[in-house]
Design an enzyme around this catalytic site. Structure first.
Site, PDB file in Angstrom:
ATOM      1  N   ASP A   1      21.101 -11.649  31.684  1.00 38.37           N
ATOM      2  CA  ASP A   1      21.754 -10.469  31.113  1.00 38.37           C
ATOM      3  C   ASP A   1      20.735  -9.514  30.499  1.00 38.37           C
ATOM      4  O   ASP A   1      19.681  -9.930  30.007  1.00 38.37           O
ATOM      5  CB  ASP A   1      22.739 -10.891  30.018  1.00 38.37           C
ATOM      6  N   LYS A   2      21.097  -8.227  30.495  1.00 41.26           N
ATOM      7  CA  LYS A   2      20.251  -7.236  29.834  1.00 41.26           C
ATOM      8  C   LYS A   2      20.539  -7.185  28.345  1.00 41.26           C
ATOM      9  O   LYS A   2      19.630  -7.349  27.530  1.00 41.26           O
ATOM     10  CB  LYS A   2      20.455  -5.845  30.449  1.00 41.26           C
TER      11      LYS A   2
END
Length: 674
Positions: free
Chosen positions: A296-297
């Site tokens: 995930d960012k």
């Protein structure tokens, strides 16, 4: 609770019937921590956690690319398997020709460049004027070649003249103009150890012609080689070391075989964006980095990576530079081979859900103690249900691109129908906001003027700028739009059809549960083999033997719903032999894909499809309720008139198999979109 700007991409169909509760996630980056679990079942950050006296805090220094390095990062660096990303490119402000040359001369140069495209033009050379200061002359040379890499600058002191580089004209007949421009920027920069990769090219004769041209014109400066990546072949060009012979020595071949593993700790940074930073700094290709999965960012994440052709010592020397960009490298060590995608057991998640409250305000007790008791009962019921029954293994919202007016699956459908013009226009559909990116998209849809839209598009929007450059060069008709899609890296192109197939999978699962219930039924698909590893069972597989459940097996209850597979559409998958098989046919026909081969030859896209378990189960799930927002502050303000110290937060810790989404697990627990 769903974050602002997110779109609801997941069907409202659950596997259990508990009540759930409301709350908010990702109020802070630290609320979402993802740690990779390696193939041996170990969390990859264990050594880092034991060896650090204090928590890591990234530097506040603004991250910037080294000047020019973006020009020779492999195009494949801007790829995301599960979500679109915007890569921040360096600002070319230091190369402002209007400042360096004066606006009138700069405009004259722009006009001269336009005349070069007219083969009947008689003007072959332009004077930029006289420059007495040698530093000013040097800036002029650099600025002109950066802006127009196909031009030669010649000094006849103190005058500087420009003309078209004949080598550029020849190369642009072999590759795209964008590639020719980027290659000449790469040559002009002459950064030691750097390399440039042309786009995928499966025509061997054509690759040979490119090799011969580069060897003939630049053989003393560069060396070239063809390499295969994800089924396609491309040409990589690397600058020679000084005095380096054309043929690689045995020592150099050994250098090619050096692999260094490390644990990457990143914060609020996309995995592939981090790789592009590191590749530019180390002077290697982004494809020299291998990893088990994309993280995930908007989170703090830990994952293992392996980089080729970089020694542990050299990598350690760069650690301080990487920390300034929100990355920390630990556990740096030599290994014997690269990582393979999917070579992990899964991921461990540490999540915080803030501002807990019941779904119905009428259920909220008046006192804080009663409210805590009520929420504790709701949370316990929810967690126990998901522990026992698992959750529907939907693809999460990030698969489709959150916060977009037009979801990525609609773009993918247009590409599968080979409607390139519609796909481009869907791609450029703006948000209903007044920001530079949306304004640039809006201008393109209203005017069809790619050049003006490119001038309005922020430099950080790499995908949009690549598309607009190609549309300006090739036009906005069907052929021009196809060229625009080809200007994107393969992994970025294939993301959109994959998004469409993921949407179909999600809808198919919801229909399957609604119409056929929660048990394995005749015609369902299951694994043929027994005793497969959890890593194989977890998510997707396209190379597994499939068994069709028989009527007798349904009656005997041989298989459970947790063993049922659902196919992702593609050209190699088998569909269920019950009502769901018909559903797939009708759904694809309704979308105009009844005769689709899931190949788009003009864009070099091939979608074989895969199989994915209908259900997933969290492992080692624990939780804890806290008052006062869990030590990090609540979402701000009062909730139903309560003071902040009376707010309740939930800490969740659990493991998921690879390719499963924590947000989907949390959605099943809470019974709301998150």
């Amino acid at each position: 609770m769903r974050q602002d700007g997110d779109a609801v991409n997941v069907p409202a169909c659950f596997i259990s019937s508990h009540e759930g509760f409301l709350g908010s996630i990702k109020n802070f980056i630290k609320d979402f921590v993802v740690t990779e679990i390696d193939i041996n079942g170990q969390q990859v950050n264990q050594e880092a956690a034991e060896g650090c006296a204090s928590a890591y805090k990234p530097s506040e220094t603004t991250a910037r690319f080294p000047q020019n390095n973006h020009s020779f990062v492999s195009h494949n660096s801007y790829v995301s398997a599960d979500c679109g990303i915007d890569v921040a490119l360096p600002s070319p402000g230091s190369f402002d020709l209007g400042v360096i040359l004066g606006q009138s001369v700069s405009d004259e140069l722009e006009q001269f460049v336009l005349t070069l495209k007219d083969e009947k033009a008689t003007q072959q050379e332009l004077s930029l004027g006289s420059f007495s200061d040698k530093h000013h002359r040097a800036n002029v040379h650099r600025a002109v070649r950066h802006r127009f890499p196909f031009l030669m600058t010649v000094t006849i002191q103190p005058e500087i003249r420009v003309r078209e580089d004949p080598d550029y004209r020849e190369l642009s007949q072999l590759v795209t103009e964008d590639e020719a421009e980027d290659f000449f920027r790469f040559i002009d920069a002459k950064v030691r150890g750097s390399s440039y990769t042309f786009g995928a090219d499966d025509d061997k004769d054509h690759r040979t012609a490119v090799h011969h041209f580069l060897s003939r014109r630049f053989g003393k400066l560069v060396e070239t080689k063809s390499f295969s990546d994800q089924g396609s072949t491309a040409i990589s060009v690397r600058l020679r070391e000084r005095g380096r012979p054309k043929k690689r020595s045995s020592d150099e071949r050994k250098e090619e075989e050096v692999y260094t593993a490390f644990t990457l700790h990143k914060e609020n940074l996309e995995t592939l964006e981090a790789i592009s930073y590191m590749a530019a700094a180390l002077g290697v290709l982004p494809s020299d980095f291998t990893y088990a999965g994309i993280k995930d960012k908007r989170a703090i994440t830990y994952q293992t990576m392996v980089v080729k052709k970089v020694s542990p010592q050299r990598l350690k020397e760069k650690r301080a530079e990487f920390e300034k960009r929100g990355m920390r490298l630990t556990q740096v060590r030599s290994v014997s081979e690269p990582l393979r995608l999917g070579r992990l057991q899964g991921n461990h998640f540490d999540l915080v859900v803030r501002d807990l409250r019941p779904h119905s305000s009428s259920d909220a007790p008046a006192s804080g103690a009663e409210r805590h008791t009520r929420l504790a009962a709701l949370v316990k019921e929810a967690v126990e249900n998901v522990k026992d029954r698992g959750f529907v293994n939907y693809y999460g919202p990030q698969r489709f691109g959150t916060g977009q007016s037009v979801q990525s699956d609609r773009v993918g459908l247009a590409l599968l129908k080979e409607d390139m013009v519609s796909a481009v226009r869907l791609f450029f559909t703006p948000e209903d906001v007044d920001d530079p990116q949306s304004n640039a998209k809006r201008h393109f849809l209203q005017t069809d003027n790619a050049k003006e839209s490119l001038a309005l598009m922020p430099l950080s929007k790499a995908r949009e700028r690549l598309m607009l450059r190609a549309l300006n060069r090739y036009g906005t008709n069907a052929d021009g739009c196809a060229q625009a899609w080809l200007s994107l890296p393969h992994g970025m192109r294939v993301f959109y059809p994959h998004a469409y197939c993921s949407r179909v999978w999600n809808d198919a699962v919801a229909h399957r549960l609604t119409t056929l219930g929660h048990s394995a039924r005749r015609g369902d698909l299951v694994w043929m083999q027994e005793g497969q590893s959890k890593a194989d069972e977890a998510g997707e597989s396209s190379s597994v033997q499939i068994h069709v459940v028989t009527d007798q097996e349904e009656q005997s209850g041989v298989y459970t719903l947790g063993q049922v597979l659902m196919p992702m559409p593609g050209n190699t998958v088998k569909y269920p032999e019950n009502a769901m098989g018909t559903w797939y046919q009708e759904r694809l026909a309704r979308d105009g894909l009844d005769n689709c081969r899931f190949r788009v030859g003009s864009l070099k896209l091939n979608l074989p499809g895969c199989y994915r378990l209908l259900l997933a189960t969290p492992h080692n799930l624990t939780y804890q309720l806290q008052r006062g927002g869990g030590g990090g502050g609540g979402g701000g303000g009062d909730v139903m008139g309560e003071r902040k110290q009376d707010m309740i937060s939930l800490t969740l810790n659990f493991d998921l198999d690879s390719s499963c989404y924590a947000t989907i697990c949390l959605r099943e627990i809470m019974k709301c979109d998150v």
